[in-house]
Structures are given as C-alpha cells and as structure tokens.
Design a protein around this motif. Structure first.
Motif, PDB file in Angstrom:
ATOM      1  N   ARG A   9       0.862  -1.187   0.000  1.00 21.56           N
ATOM      2  CA  ARG A   9       0.000   0.000   0.000  1.00 21.56           C
ATOM      3  C   ARG A   9       0.896   1.234   0.000  1.00 21.56           C
ATOM      4  NH1 ARG A   9      -3.312   1.218   4.080  1.00 21.56           N
ATOM      5  NH2 ARG A   9      -2.262   0.010   5.702  1.00 21.56           N
ATOM      6  N   LYS A  10       0.602   2.158  -0.905  1.00 22.03           N
ATOM      7  CA  LYS A  10       1.432   3.357  -1.033  1.00 22.03           C
ATOM      8  C   LYS A  10       0.547   4.586  -1.196  1.00 22.03           C
ATOM      9  CE  LYS A  10       3.529   1.299  -4.503  1.00 22.03           C
ATOM     10  NZ  LYS A  10       4.367   1.092  -5.694  1.00 22.03           N
ATOM     11  N   ASN A  11       0.876   5.638  -0.465  1.00 22.67           N
ATOM     12  CA  ASN A  11       0.229   6.936  -0.659  1.00 22.67           C
ATOM     13  C   ASN A  11       1.298   8.009  -0.820  1.00 22.67           C
ATOM     14  OD1 ASN A  11      -2.477   6.131  -0.474  1.00 22.67           O
ATOM     15  ND2 ASN A  11      -2.480   6.290   1.754  1.00 22.67           N
ATOM     16  N   TYR A  12       1.033   8.923  -1.719  1.00 24.58           N
ATOM     17  CA  TYR A  12       1.926  10.057  -1.949  1.00 24.58           C
ATOM     18  C   TYR A  12       1.172  11.353  -1.681  1.00 24.58           C
ATOM     19  CZ  TYR A  12       5.138   6.962  -4.536  1.00 24.58           C
ATOM     20  OH  TYR A  12       6.004   5.967  -4.914  1.00 24.58           O
ATOM     21  N   GLU A  13       1.915  12.393  -1.329  1.00 25.84           N
ATOM     22  CA  GLU A  13       1.349  13.731  -1.219  1.00 25.84           C
ATOM     23  C   GLU A  13       1.994  14.598  -2.278  1.00 25.84           C
ATOM     24  OE1 GLU A  13       0.807  17.117   2.290  1.00 25.84           O
ATOM     25  OE2 GLU A  13       0.762  14.966   2.783  1.00 25.84           O
ATOM     26  N   ALA A  14       1.185  15.413  -2.949  1.00 24.57           N
ATOM     27  CA  ALA A  14       1.701  16.242  -4.029  1.00 24.57           C
ATOM     28  C   ALA A  14       1.038  17.606  -4.004  1.00 24.57           C
ATOM     29  CB  ALA A  14       1.449  15.581  -5.384  1.00 24.57           C
ATOM     30  N   LEU A  15       1.771  18.598  -4.454  1.00 25.21           N
ATOM     31  CA  LEU A  15       1.211  19.924  -4.687  1.00 25.21           C
ATOM     32  C   LEU A  15       1.171  20.124  -6.192  1.00 25.21           C
ATOM     33  CD1 LEU A  15       0.197  22.414  -3.132  1.00 25.21           C
ATOM     34  CD2 LEU A  15       2.496  23.368  -3.326  1.00 25.21           C
ATOM     35  N   VAL A  16      -0.041  20.282  -6.748  1.00 28.18           N
ATOM     36  CA  VAL A  16      -0.199  20.348  -8.198  1.00 28.18           C
ATOM     37  C   VAL A  16      -0.674  21.731  -8.623  1.00 28.18           C
ATOM     38  CG1 VAL A  16      -0.732  17.886  -8.260  1.00 28.18           C
ATOM     39  CG2 VAL A  16      -2.608  19.552  -8.257  1.00 28.18           C
ATOM     40  N   GLN A  17      -0.464  22.019  -9.880  1.00 31.76           N
ATOM     41  CA  GLN A  17      -0.799  23.332 -10.417  1.00 31.76           C
ATOM     42  C   GLN A  17      -2.309  23.501 -10.554  1.00 31.76           C
ATOM     43  OE1 GLN A  17       0.193  24.060 -14.550  1.00 31.76           O
ATOM     44  NE2 GLN A  17       0.864  26.144 -14.071  1.00 31.76           N
ATOM     45  N   GLY A  18      -2.809  24.652 -10.116  1.00 31.54           N
ATOM     46  CA  GLY A  18      -4.198  25.017 -10.353  1.00 31.54           C
ATOM     47  C   GLY A  18      -5.174  24.428  -9.365  1.00 31.54           C
ATOM     48  N   ALA A  19      -6.429  24.794  -9.546  1.00 27.76           N
ATOM     49  CA  ALA A  19      -7.513  24.323  -8.683  1.00 27.76           C
ATOM     50  C   ALA A  19      -8.150  23.085  -9.305  1.00 27.76           C
ATOM     51  CB  ALA A  19      -8.548  25.423  -8.500  1.00 27.76           C
ATOM     52  N   VAL A  20      -8.057  21.964  -8.631  1.00 27.37           N
ATOM     53  CA  VAL A  20      -8.597  20.705  -9.135  1.00 27.37           C
ATOM     54  C   VAL A  20     -10.096  20.655  -8.856  1.00 27.37           C
ATOM     55  CG1 VAL A  20      -8.515  18.194  -8.929  1.00 27.37           C
ATOM     56  CG2 VAL A  20      -6.398  19.534  -8.790  1.00 27.37           C
ATOM     57  N   ARG A  21     -10.871  20.341  -9.876  1.00 26.50           N
ATOM     58  CA  ARG A  21     -12.319  20.208  -9.709  1.00 26.50           C
ATOM     59  C   ARG A  21     -12.653  18.836  -9.142  1.00 26.50           C
ATOM     60  NH1 ARG A  21     -15.096  22.696 -15.206  1.00 26.50           N
ATOM     61  NH2 ARG A  21     -14.320  24.850 -14.974  1.00 26.50           N
ATOM     62  N   GLY A  22     -13.636  18.796  -8.272  1.00 26.66           N
ATOM     63  CA  GLY A  22     -14.035  17.543  -7.656  1.00 26.66           C
ATOM     64  C   GLY A  22     -13.204  17.237  -6.429  1.00 26.66           C
ATOM     65  N   LYS A  23     -13.607  16.187  -5.724  1.00 23.35           N
ATOM     66  CA  LYS A  23     -12.923  15.807  -4.488  1.00 23.35           C
ATOM     67  C   LYS A  23     -12.036  14.581  -4.654  1.00 23.35           C
ATOM     68  CE  LYS A  23     -16.563  17.677  -1.490  1.00 23.35           C
ATOM     69  NZ  LYS A  23     -17.533  17.365  -0.399  1.00 23.35           N
ATOM     70  N   HIS A  24     -12.365  13.737  -5.614  1.00 24.76           N
ATOM     71  CA  HIS A  24     -11.568  12.537  -5.823  1.00 24.76           C
ATOM     72  C   HIS A  24     -11.837  11.992  -7.214  1.00 24.76           C
ATOM     73  CE1 HIS A  24     -15.219  10.107  -5.226  1.00 24.76           C
ATOM     74  NE2 HIS A  24     -15.480  10.918  -4.214  1.00 24.76           N
ATOM     75  N   TRP A  64      10.315  26.509  -8.114  1.00 25.50           N
ATOM     76  CA  TRP A  64      10.058  25.706  -6.926  1.00 25.50           C
ATOM     77  C   TRP A  64      11.357  25.052  -6.475  1.00 25.50           C
ATOM     78  CZ3 TRP A  64       5.318  25.950  -4.628  1.00 25.50           C
ATOM     79  CH2 TRP A  64       4.306  26.550  -5.391  1.00 25.50           C
ATOM     80  N   PRO A  65      11.542  24.866  -5.167  1.00 23.82           N
ATOM     81  CA  PRO A  65      12.828  24.359  -4.683  1.00 23.82           C
ATOM     82  C   PRO A  65      13.080  22.897  -5.013  1.00 23.82           C
ATOM     83  CG  PRO A  65      11.259  24.544  -2.867  1.00 23.82           C
ATOM     84  CD  PRO A  65      10.618  25.190  -4.059  1.00 23.82           C
ATOM     85  N   ARG A  66      12.000  22.177  -5.420  1.00 25.74           N
ATOM     86  CA  ARG A  66      12.110  20.745  -5.661  1.00 25.74           C
ATOM     87  C   ARG A  66      10.839  20.276  -6.342  1.00 25.74           C
ATOM     88  NH1 ARG A  66      10.673  17.009  -0.688  1.00 25.74           N
ATOM     89  NH2 ARG A  66       9.798  15.902  -2.478  1.00 25.74           N
ATOM     90  N   LEU A  67      10.825  19.005  -6.763  1.00 28.06           N
ATOM     91  CA  LEU A  67       9.596  18.358  -7.197  1.00 28.06           C
ATOM     92  C   LEU A  67       8.697  18.183  -5.977  1.00 28.06           C
ATOM     93  CD1 LEU A  67       7.956  16.693  -9.361  1.00 28.06           C
ATOM     94  CD2 LEU A  67       9.166  14.683  -8.477  1.00 28.06           C
ATOM     95  N   MET A  68       7.473  18.692  -6.068  1.00 30.00           N
ATOM     96  CA  MET A  68       6.578  18.695  -4.913  1.00 30.00           C
ATOM     97  C   MET A  68       5.790  17.390  -4.846  1.00 30.00           C
ATOM     98  SD  MET A  68       7.572  21.562  -3.780  1.00 30.00           S
ATOM     99  CE  MET A  68       6.459  22.340  -2.608  1.00 30.00           C
TER     100      MET A  68
END
Length: 216
Positions: A92-107, A187-191
């Motif tokens: 099982r793997k989960n990642y956290e990311a900061l992505v460009q723009g406002a994502v529509r929807g919750k999932h 950005w200082p790194r890949l988010m």
C-alpha cells in the motif's frame, strides 16, 4: 536548458525503522536511490546505507527528485518476499503532491496506459495503443494559494506514473521540470512525497505501515 549538476543533499540517514529483516528510510529529494552511470553519480541512498549496513539489498526505487519512505531488505529471503509484494501489487502506497491550479471535484481516477517517450527519454507519455496499463486514484486534500494539495495512490507502479498522470489530468506536479513546463520553474524541488508505505513483514507476515512527514 541548464546543464544538470548532481548535488545531492548531505544530510544524515533518516532511519524510520530497522530490524533483522528490513530497514525503512526516509529518502530526501535530490538523492538517487541507486547509482547512476558514471562516478559522478555514485553517491546514492543504497551506497550510504551500505556504509552502515553492508548486507543491505534493494527492493524498489523512488525517483531522484521524490522524497519519502523506502524499504530495503537485510537478507536475500527478505528481498525476495518484499520484491514479490511489490510485483504482485500487495503493498500500500500513498503520496502527497502539490499540483498546479484548482482541481475540480474531491476525488477521482486516472486510468491511462504509459510508454517510454523514446525521442525524449527519460520522459514517459500516455499511449492508448501500446502503453502498459497504469492507474492512479487521487483525492483533494486542500486548496493552497491557487494550487491544490492532493493524496495520490498508484494502483500500478509505472515509471513516472504519478507525474505523467497529473500532467494528463491537467494539473502537473509543481517543480516537475520534465512534465510541468512553466509550473516546473520557481520551486525548490519536485513537490511529490511518498508519505506512506504498507508491507507485510517478510518473516512474520504482520502488516506494517511506515510513514514520513511531508517536508513541504
């Protein structure tokens, strides 16, 4: 284009867990998991681990620019058992990311086959005809200064899967100089951070969940 200079962080090993069968480490962004080609790319996480644990064995990898949880084996039997879990998608793997723009929807889910983009290696791309199946589920965690913090769960484990799938979704990961174009700069790194890894212990079969706090 600026020439790439490998300058990995010289931080001490961050050991999350260790026992007779395995070692779990928080890999920093900017450090290779394994050696690259050439002496200038010899410094890597497994080489640093071998200085302290000479028998350590590779099980899986994270991209150089991705931080987060990695598990290594301490015996050949543990390496085989853990490797089978990754191969059979039992981890099982989960990642956290900061992505460009406002994502529509919750999932949602990105189901898009991937293949190497040979003329532009090491890039990968979506290809419905010849790509290997690749699937990622995503969940919005919070808006953040016009961008979006997300939890990403790779169902498959293709190279650059999360990076290409977020690009395909229209919200590339910030700091990604391969896939994010303008959003890759400043950005200082890949988010992108591998925050959670769950495996069955190779000796006891007990499920173990390891976490590393997101550094951004």
């Amino acid at each position: 284009m600026i020439d790439f200079v490998y300058a990995p962080p010289q931080t001490p090993l961050d050991i999350v867990h260790q026992d007779a069968s395995l070692i779990v480490v928080h890999k920093p962004a900017g450090l290779l998991s394994v050696p690259g080609r050439g002496a200038h790319l010899a410094d890597c996480l497994i080489a640093r681990l071998k200085d302290a644990f000479p028998q350590v064995l590779l099980v899986h990898r994270l991209d150089m620019d991705t931080s987060g949880v990695m598990v290594f084996a301490r015996t050949p039997d543990a390496q085989r058992a853990l490797g089978q879990q990754f191969e059979k998608r039992m981890t099982r793997k989960n990642y956290e990311a900061l992505v460009q723009g406002a994502v529509r929807g919750k999932h949602g889910t990105v189901d898009a086959p991937l293949i190497v983009d040979w003329p532009n290696r090491p890039r990968h791309k979506v290809c419905a005809q010849t790509g290997r199946p690749a699937r990622t589920t995503w969940q919005v965690l919070a808006p953040e200064d016009g961008n979006t913090r997300m939890k990403l769960t790779p169902i498959t484990g293709r190279t650059h899967q999360l990076r290409v799938h977020m690009q395909a979704l229209g919200h590339p990961i910030l700091g990604d100089q391969l896939y994010a174009e303008d959003a890759g700069q400043g950005w200082p790194r890949l988010m992108l951070h591998a925050g959670m890894l769950g495996v069955a212990h190779p000796e006891t079969g007990e499920e173990m969940v390891f976490r590393a706090a997101c550094p951004f």
